[in-house]
Design a protein around this motif. Structure first.
Motif, short mmCIF file in Angstrom:
data_model
loop_
_atom_site.label_atom_id
_atom_site.label_comp_id
_atom_site.label_asym_id
_atom_site.label_seq_id
_atom_site.Cartn_x
_atom_site.Cartn_y
_atom_site.Cartn_z
N CYS A 16 0.83 -1.21 0.00
CA CYS A 16 0.00 0.00 0.00
C CYS A 16 0.87 1.26 0.00
O CYS A 16 0.54 2.25 -0.66
N LYS A 32 -4.85 0.95 -0.38
CA LYS A 32 -5.49 -0.21 0.26
C LYS A 32 -6.80 -0.57 -0.43
O LYS A 32 -7.11 -1.75 -0.60
N ILE A 35 -6.06 -2.36 -3.71
CA ILE A 35 -5.67 -3.75 -3.43
C ILE A 35 -6.90 -4.58 -3.10
O ILE A 35 -7.08 -5.68 -3.63
N LYS A 50 -2.70 -6.13 1.86
CA LYS A 50 -2.43 -4.69 1.77
C LYS A 50 -1.00 -4.34 2.17
O LYS A 50 -0.40 -3.43 1.63
N THR A 51 -0.46 -5.06 3.13
CA THR A 51 0.89 -4.74 3.61
C THR A 51 1.90 -5.80 3.19
O THR A 51 2.91 -6.00 3.87
#
Length: 73
Positions: A16, A32, A35, A50-51
Motif C-alpha cells: 500500500c 489499500k 488492493i 495490503k501490507t
C-alpha cells in the motif's frame, strides 16, 4: 503499459505504501482500496494483502502501469 522504477530505501516496502510512493495512489488509504478491489498484481499474480512486503526484483502492476522495484543503492 507505462513502466516506472522504484528504488527501495531499506529491505522492503509495504504494498500500500509503494502504490502511494510511486504515485499510483493519492494516499495509502486509496492504495489499500485498490488492493482490496483486486486492481493490483505482484509478479503477475493478484495480491490481496495490503501490507505485503515488496522486495527488490519484484514487479507491481496497477491501472495499466508497472513498477519495477530496485535494490537500495
Amino acid at each position: 503499459m507505462d513502466a516506472l522504477e522504484f528504488r527501495l530505501r531499506g529491505d522492503h516496502v509495504a504494498l500500500c505504501d509503494l502504490l502511494k510512493l510511486a504515485g499510483l495512489a493519492d494516499s495509502g488509504g486509496q492504495g489499500k482500496m485498490m488492493i482490496a478491489h483486486g486492481e493490483v498484481t505482484v509478479d503477475g499474480r493478484p495480491e490481496s494483502r495490503k501490507t505485503a512486503k515488496i522486495r527488490a526484483g519484484q514487479t507491481v502492476a496497477c491501472q495499466g502501469r508497472i513498477v519495477r522495484v530496485l535494490a537500495a543503492p
